[in-house]
Design a protein around this motif. Structure first.
Motif, PDB file in Angstrom:
ATOM      1  N   PRO A 158       8.588  -0.922   0.719  1.00 55.85           N
ATOM      2  CA  PRO A 158       7.862   0.154   1.419  1.00 55.85           C
ATOM      3  C   PRO A 158       8.499   0.537   2.755  1.00 55.85           C
ATOM      4  O   PRO A 158       8.614   1.727   3.071  1.00 55.85           O
ATOM      5  CB  PRO A 158       6.463  -0.456   1.622  1.00 55.85           C
ATOM      6  CG  PRO A 158       6.320  -1.439   0.512  1.00 55.85           C
ATOM      7  CD  PRO A 158       7.692  -2.030   0.339  1.00 55.85           C
ATOM      8  N   TRP A 169      -2.732  -0.275   9.559  1.00 57.43           N
ATOM      9  CA  TRP A 169      -3.429   0.478   8.517  1.00 57.43           C
ATOM     10  C   TRP A 169      -4.339   1.583   9.030  1.00 57.43           C
ATOM     11  O   TRP A 169      -4.420   2.649   8.390  1.00 57.43           O
ATOM     12  CB  TRP A 169      -4.205  -0.475   7.606  1.00 57.43           C
ATOM     13  CG  TRP A 169      -3.324  -1.131   6.587  1.00 57.43           C
ATOM     14  CD1 TRP A 169      -2.883  -2.421   6.581  1.00 57.43           C
ATOM     15  CD2 TRP A 169      -2.726  -0.510   5.443  1.00 57.43           C
ATOM     16  NE1 TRP A 169      -2.056  -2.644   5.510  1.00 57.43           N
ATOM     17  CE2 TRP A 169      -1.948  -1.488   4.780  1.00 57.43           C
ATOM     18  CE3 TRP A 169      -2.780   0.776   4.910  1.00 57.43           C
ATOM     19  CZ2 TRP A 169      -1.233  -1.211   3.615  1.00 57.43           C
ATOM     20  CZ3 TRP A 169      -2.067   1.057   3.746  1.00 57.43           C
ATOM     21  CH2 TRP A 169      -1.309   0.073   3.116  1.00 57.43           C
ATOM     22  N   VAL A 205      -2.837   5.062   8.969  1.00 62.93           N
ATOM     23  CA  VAL A 205      -2.370   5.620   7.696  1.00 62.93           C
ATOM     24  C   VAL A 205      -3.498   6.367   6.992  1.00 62.93           C
ATOM     25  O   VAL A 205      -4.584   5.839   6.814  1.00 62.93           O
ATOM     26  CB  VAL A 205      -1.830   4.510   6.774  1.00 62.93           C
ATOM     27  CG1 VAL A 205      -1.321   5.102   5.466  1.00 62.93           C
ATOM     28  CG2 VAL A 205      -0.729   3.727   7.478  1.00 62.93           C
ATOM     29  N   LEU A 210      -3.779   7.863   3.440  1.00 64.38           N
ATOM     30  CA  LEU A 210      -3.106   7.995   2.150  1.00 64.38           C
ATOM     31  C   LEU A 210      -3.514   9.269   1.414  1.00 64.38           C
ATOM     32  O   LEU A 210      -2.722   9.821   0.649  1.00 64.38           O
ATOM     33  CB  LEU A 210      -3.386   6.769   1.288  1.00 64.38           C
ATOM     34  CG  LEU A 210      -2.753   5.447   1.770  1.00 64.38           C
ATOM     35  CD1 LEU A 210      -3.143   4.313   0.849  1.00 64.38           C
ATOM     36  CD2 LEU A 210      -1.244   5.584   1.852  1.00 64.38           C
ATOM     37  N   LEU A 225       1.930   1.993  -1.233  1.00 60.30           N
ATOM     38  CA  LEU A 225       0.940   1.613  -0.224  1.00 60.30           C
ATOM     39  C   LEU A 225      -0.457   1.491  -0.822  1.00 60.30           C
ATOM     40  O   LEU A 225      -1.255   0.648  -0.397  1.00 60.30           O
ATOM     41  CB  LEU A 225       0.944   2.632   0.927  1.00 60.30           C
ATOM     42  CG  LEU A 225       2.227   2.712   1.758  1.00 60.30           C
ATOM     43  CD1 LEU A 225       2.074   3.724   2.885  1.00 60.30           C
ATOM     44  CD2 LEU A 225       2.607   1.348   2.331  1.00 60.30           C
ATOM     45  N   ARG A 226      -0.765   2.326  -1.798  1.00 59.09           N
ATOM     46  CA  ARG A 226      -2.080   2.230  -2.445  1.00 59.09           C
ATOM     47  C   ARG A 226      -2.256   0.885  -3.141  1.00 59.09           C
ATOM     48  O   ARG A 226      -3.371   0.370  -3.250  1.00 59.09           O
ATOM     49  CB  ARG A 226      -2.250   3.361  -3.462  1.00 59.09           C
ATOM     50  CG  ARG A 226      -2.451   4.736  -2.843  1.00 59.09           C
ATOM     51  CD  ARG A 226      -2.856   5.746  -3.915  1.00 59.09           C
ATOM     52  NE  ARG A 226      -2.894   7.111  -3.387  1.00 59.09           N
ATOM     53  CZ  ARG A 226      -3.905   7.622  -2.682  1.00 59.09           C
ATOM     54  NH1 ARG A 226      -4.975   6.864  -2.435  1.00 59.09           N
ATOM     55  NH2 ARG A 226      -3.863   8.862  -2.252  1.00 59.09           N
ATOM     56  N   LYS A 262      -5.786  -4.078   3.036  1.00 60.85           N
ATOM     57  CA  LYS A 262      -5.228  -3.083   3.951  1.00 60.85           C
ATOM     58  C   LYS A 262      -5.699  -3.376   5.378  1.00 60.85           C
ATOM     59  O   LYS A 262      -6.486  -2.634   5.980  1.00 60.85           O
ATOM     60  CB  LYS A 262      -5.622  -1.683   3.505  1.00 60.85           C
ATOM     61  CG  LYS A 262      -4.949  -1.252   2.208  1.00 60.85           C
ATOM     62  CD  LYS A 262      -5.360   0.138   1.795  1.00 60.85           C
ATOM     63  CE  LYS A 262      -4.529   0.663   0.636  1.00 60.85           C
ATOM     64  NZ  LYS A 262      -4.453  -0.206  -0.531  1.00 60.85           N
ATOM     65  N   VAL A 315       1.231  -2.612   8.379  1.00 60.26           N
ATOM     66  CA  VAL A 315       1.418  -2.002   7.063  1.00 60.26           C
ATOM     67  C   VAL A 315       2.705  -2.474   6.402  1.00 60.26           C
ATOM     68  O   VAL A 315       2.718  -2.834   5.226  1.00 60.26           O
ATOM     69  CB  VAL A 315       1.440  -0.464   7.174  1.00 60.26           C
ATOM     70  CG1 VAL A 315       1.697   0.177   5.808  1.00 60.26           C
ATOM     71  CG2 VAL A 315       0.136   0.050   7.771  1.00 60.26           C
ATOM     72  N   PHE A 316       3.791  -2.501   7.174  1.00 58.93           N
ATOM     73  CA  PHE A 316       5.117  -2.736   6.600  1.00 58.93           C
ATOM     74  C   PHE A 316       5.639  -4.134   6.925  1.00 58.93           C
ATOM     75  O   PHE A 316       5.652  -4.551   8.081  1.00 58.93           O
ATOM     76  CB  PHE A 316       6.096  -1.677   7.101  1.00 58.93           C
ATOM     77  CG  PHE A 316       5.708  -0.285   6.696  1.00 58.93           C
ATOM     78  CD1 PHE A 316       5.950   0.165   5.405  1.00 58.93           C
ATOM     79  CD2 PHE A 316       5.074   0.564   7.591  1.00 58.93           C
ATOM     80  CE1 PHE A 316       5.585   1.452   5.015  1.00 58.93           C
ATOM     81  CE2 PHE A 316       4.708   1.843   7.214  1.00 58.93           C
ATOM     82  CZ  PHE A 316       4.958   2.287   5.924  1.00 58.93           C
TER      83      PHE A 316
END
Length: 234
Positions: free
Chosen positions: A53, A73, A76, A78, A108-109, A114, A118-119
Motif C-alpha cells: 500500500p 486512518w 482517509v 475511502l 486499504l479497504r 483501521k 495507515v501505511f
C-alpha cells in the motif's frame, strides 16, 4: 541564497554601499530514475504485502516517504478516495488533499483494524533493495570488512524515485501541471521541473502526436478545398 538576501536588505537599509556578487554553485544533474507501469507492477509483486500500500501511494500520488509514514486512518476517506495531509505533516507546511487510485483503495479497504498509522514501512529499505535487485533495477554487493560485520552495498533505483515516476505519469496522463504540483506537494516550478523526467519514449510519442495532428489538418484542408472547387464549378 540567504546571504545574498541579507546583503540586499542591508543595501536597501543603507547599511552597506555595494552588494557583492554571489555566484551559486552549479546544480547537480537531476536523477533520472523512474518506472514504467509494467516494470512497477513487477517490482510491486516482489515486495512484502505489508509494504505494497505504501509503495502504491508513492508511485501514483508522488508523496514523500515521510509524509506517507505519518498518515493515520481518520485522515482517509475511502468513499471519496481522498487523503487529507495536515500542515504539520508536509515539508512545505501546507495542508493538501491527495486523490487515491482504485488499486490502493481496494488494498486499504481490506486492512483491519483501521486504527493508528495507515501505511506500514517495516524494513522498507532492505526489502526495497532486495526486490529491486531481483527484477534488475539495482544491485546488491556483499561487503566483508576485515574487522566488523558484513553488509550489502546497494546501487540502483531508490524509493524516492517513485516520486519522479508519479510526476511524470501525472503530466503524461494530461493532468495540468498546476494540479500535479498540488498532488505531489511541489511548491516551486523549478523543483517540479527537475522531477518531471522526459524519456526517449516521451519524445517519440510527442512527434507521433504532432504528425497525426498535421495529417488531420492536411486532410481537413484538402476536403475544404475540394468542396470549394465543387461549389465554384456548379
Amino acid at each position: 541564497a540567504c546571504l545574498r538576501r541579507m546583503l540586499r536588505i542591508a543595501h536597501e537599509d543603507g547599511r552597506i554601499q555595494h552588494v557583492p556578487k554571489i555566484r551559486f554553485l552549479k546544480e547537480p544533474p537531476a536523477r533520472k530514475g523512474f518506472l514504467e507501469l509494467e516494470k512497477f507492477n513487477e517490482l510491486l509483486a516482489l515486495l512484502p504485502t505489508c509494504l505494497q500500500p505504501l509503495i502504491l501511494l508513492l508511485y501514483y500520488c508522488g508523496l514523500r516517504v515521510d509524509e506517507g509514514r505519518q498518515i493515520e486512518w481518520p485522515q482517509v476517506d475511502l468513499d471519496a478516495r481522498l487523503i487529507r495531509l495536515e500542515q504539520e505533516q508536509t515539508k512545505t507546511d501546507e495542508a493538501r488533499t491527495v486523490p487515491l487510485p482504485a488499486p490502493l483503495v481496494m488494498m486499504l479497504r481490506a486492512i483491519e483494524p483501521k486504527t493508528g498509522k495507515v501505511f506500514d514501512d517495516t524494513n522498507l529499505r532492505n526489502e526495497w533493495q532486495i526486490a529491486c535487485a531481483a527484477c534488475g533495477l539495482g544491485t546488491r554487493t556483499l561487503v566483508k570488512p576485515e574487522n566488523g560485520n558484513a553488509w550489502y552495498k546497494y546501487r540502483g533505483l531508490l524509493v524516492h524515485d517513485l516520486r519522479r515516476s508519479a510526476v511524470r505519469n501525472l503530466v503524461n496522463a494530461g493532468v495540468p501541471e498546476r494540479v500535479a504540483m498540488q498532488i505531489s506537494g511541489h511548491k516551486t516550478r523549478a523543483v517540479f521541473d527537475r522531477y518531471h523526467i522526459v524519456s526517449t519514449t516521451d519524445v517519440t510519442k510527442a512527434m507521433s502526436r504532432l504528425e497525426l495532428s498535421s495529417d488531420r489538418s492536411v486532410t481537413v484542408s484538402a476536403k475544404k478545398t475540394k468542396r470549394l472547387s465543387a461549389s465554384r464549378s456548379q
